[in-house]
Enzyme design. Structure first.
Site, PDB file in Angstrom:
ATOM      1  N   ARG A  22      28.198  44.951  30.184  1.00  0.00           N
ATOM      2  CA  ARG A  22      27.556  43.913  31.011  1.00  0.00           C
ATOM      3  C   ARG A  22      26.509  44.486  31.961  1.00  0.00           C
ATOM      4  NH1 ARG A  22      33.092  41.534  33.420  1.00  0.00           N
ATOM      5  NH2 ARG A  22      33.715  43.658  32.931  1.00  0.00           N
ATOM      6  N   LYS A  75      31.338  46.307  37.675  1.00  0.00           N
ATOM      7  CA  LYS A  75      32.648  46.902  37.956  1.00  0.00           C
ATOM      8  C   LYS A  75      32.584  47.816  39.173  1.00  0.00           C
ATOM      9  CE  LYS A  75      35.982  46.445  35.923  1.00  0.00           C
ATOM     10  NZ  LYS A  75      37.023  45.404  36.173  1.00  0.00           N
ATOM     11  N   TYR A 128      32.813  43.491  41.295  1.00  0.00           N
ATOM     12  CA  TYR A 128      34.278  43.446  41.208  1.00  0.00           C
ATOM     13  C   TYR A 128      34.799  44.770  41.764  1.00  0.00           C
ATOM     14  CZ  TYR A 128      33.851  39.449  38.099  1.00  0.00           C
ATOM     15  OH  TYR A 128      33.569  38.221  37.581  1.00  0.00           O
ATOM     16  N   HIS A 163      38.632  45.124  42.898  1.00  0.00           N
ATOM     17  CA  HIS A 163      40.070  45.274  42.598  1.00  0.00           C
ATOM     18  C   HIS A 163      40.678  46.452  43.372  1.00  0.00           C
ATOM     19  CE1 HIS A 163      39.693  42.196  39.563  1.00  0.00           C
ATOM     20  NE2 HIS A 163      38.651  42.828  39.043  1.00  0.00           N
ATOM     21  N   GLU A 200      35.875  39.125  43.204  1.00  0.00           N
ATOM     22  CA  GLU A 200      37.134  38.452  42.855  1.00  0.00           C
ATOM     23  C   GLU A 200      37.857  37.809  44.029  1.00  0.00           C
ATOM     24  OE1 GLU A 200      36.659  41.721  42.724  1.00  0.00           O
ATOM     25  OE2 GLU A 200      38.367  42.773  43.602  1.00  0.00           O
ATOM     26  N   ASP A 216      43.954  44.599  35.953  1.00  0.00           N
ATOM     27  CA  ASP A 216      42.949  44.971  36.970  1.00  0.00           C
ATOM     28  C   ASP A 216      43.515  44.843  38.383  1.00  0.00           C
ATOM     29  OD1 ASP A 216      43.055  42.225  36.815  1.00  0.00           O
ATOM     30  OD2 ASP A 216      40.896  41.908  36.827  1.00  0.00           O
TER      31      ASP A 216
END
Ligand code: NAD
Length: 349
Positions: free
Chosen positions: A15, A74, A93, A95, A117, A267
């Site tokens: 991505r 990410k 993101y 996490h 998120e 995740d």
């Protein structure tokens, strides 16, 4: 504002955070957008597409991280963390509950890091939702594939045919990922059970497809289903925090040989006891004849669809950050994980 978009470093991640269409809108609002060379290739976007809308192609990561705002997919890898600097804004993101080393590094670098998120609008997580939808569907694709005998599975076809039983899929969590997994499994003809602690979430799913069985989560209800189950898909979430370990080792032992567990919640640390994260190079490992799938970036395998969906939902928030609204925008603030060397998000404290 100067905005940087790096090429993703995670293994087989395809991505890019913003498509040329989104970059065109940022440029129209007088922002400078730096895109690392070939960052969009796996999503089907070329350097020339970004140049055509006024983006600037830069040759390496160091040049991208000159930007005041870095937008990526990410969590940053160590190479990127070392380039982050005080007061820079990172939007991706993260996490962090499952990535304590990244958390420590972000605190050390004194950046302001916002996690896609946890950005919350009226109790919903609009920047997680499209990726959860994709992950839910891919979980079913993968489990169907690894149930095949040639891939080590029990040799079960999820939909069955005349004269045979249907495969059984149990989904833990009736949120966005759980909904998409359940609807996809049902569309393939499987017998689908969904367990959640929220009756409201179960009702919402039932309204979409009344042939799906739903029940409030309990260990007993799950234990009763597992001996005849072919696939378990874990899709629960406690916002920003580690996932609850719902599928204990004792429960896993109730599955028959050659069956598959997909932990979408990996995740956030995973909802399957003792599960190990996997990647797209080797999505599955086998233990006691059960196949475990725990890819932390499931949507990375369908980057064209994922990049378009992600770019569309994050663009309005990127615009707001770039307009300097971070300090007084309550929605943006719901996404702040760390700032000035301190933890901000309550789930991380
Ligand atoms: N692996 C990947 O590539 C990938 C991609 C996207 C999303 N995800 C992850 O998928 C997970 C699900 O995301 P989502 O957007 O569907 O979340 P969601 O908030 O829409 O749904 C989560 C559901 O879990 C339920 N739940 C929470 N705790 C529970 C418990 N103890 N028992 C039973 N049910 C419980 C909630 O009631 C809710 O319905 C998250 O961990 C998310 O980060 C992973």
């Amino acid at each position: 504002m100067m905005i940087g978009i790096p090429r993703e470093r995670k293994l087989l991640e395809g991505r890019i955070a913003l498509t040329p269409k989104a970059v065109a809108e940022l440029v129209a609002n007088h922002h400078v957008v730096l895109i690392e060379t070939n960052a969009g290739l796996k999503s089907g976007y070329y350097n020339s597409d970004y140049l055509a809308v006024g983006g600037q192609i830069v040759q390496n990561l160091t040049d991208v991280y000159r930007a005041e705002l870095v937008v990526k997919v990410k969590e940053p890898v160590i190479e990127e963390i070392n380039l982050l600097r005080k007061n820079q804004i990172l939007f991706c993101y993260l996490h962090l509950a499952a990535n304590p080393d990244v958390l420590k590094a972000l605190l050390r670098q004194h950046v302001t890091a916002l996690a896609f998120e946890t950005l919350t609008v009226n109790g919903h997580l609009p920047l997680l939702a499209p990726m959860s939808a994709i992950a839910g569907q891919l979980a079913v694709h993968l489990s169907a594939q690894y149930l095949q005998q040639i891939n080590g599975g029990a040799g079960v076809l999820l939909g069955g045919v005349m004269g045979t039983a249907k495969g059984r899929v149990v989904v833990l969590g009736a949120g966005v990922a759980g909904n998409h997994a359940a609807l996809m499994a049902s569309a393939l003809g499987a017998e689908v059970y969904v367990l959640d602690k929220s009756q409201e979430a179960l009702n919402h799913l039932k309204r979409q497809n009344s042939s799906i069985f739903t029940a409030l989560f309990s260990e007993e209800a799950l234990a009763a289903l597992l001996p005849q189950t072919d696939v378990v898909i874990g899709a629960v979430l406690i916002k920003g925090a580690n996932a609850p370990r719902l599928l204990t080792k004792n429960l896993q032992a109730l599955l028959a040989k050659g069956r598959i567990i997909v932990d979408i919640a990996i995740d956030q640390g995973g909802c399957v006891e003792d599960i190990q994260a996997t990647d797209w190079q080797q999505p599955t490992y086998w233990r006691n004849d059960i196949g475990y799938i725990a890819v932390t970036n499931l949507p990375g395998a369908v980057p064209r669809t994922s990049a378009q969906a992600l770019s569309e939902v994050i663009l309005p928030y990127v615009q707001n950050i770039a307009r300097g609204e971070l300090s007084h925008d309550a929605i943006l603030q719901s996404a702040i994980a760390v700032k000035d060397g301190k933890i901000v998000h309550p789930a991380l404290i």
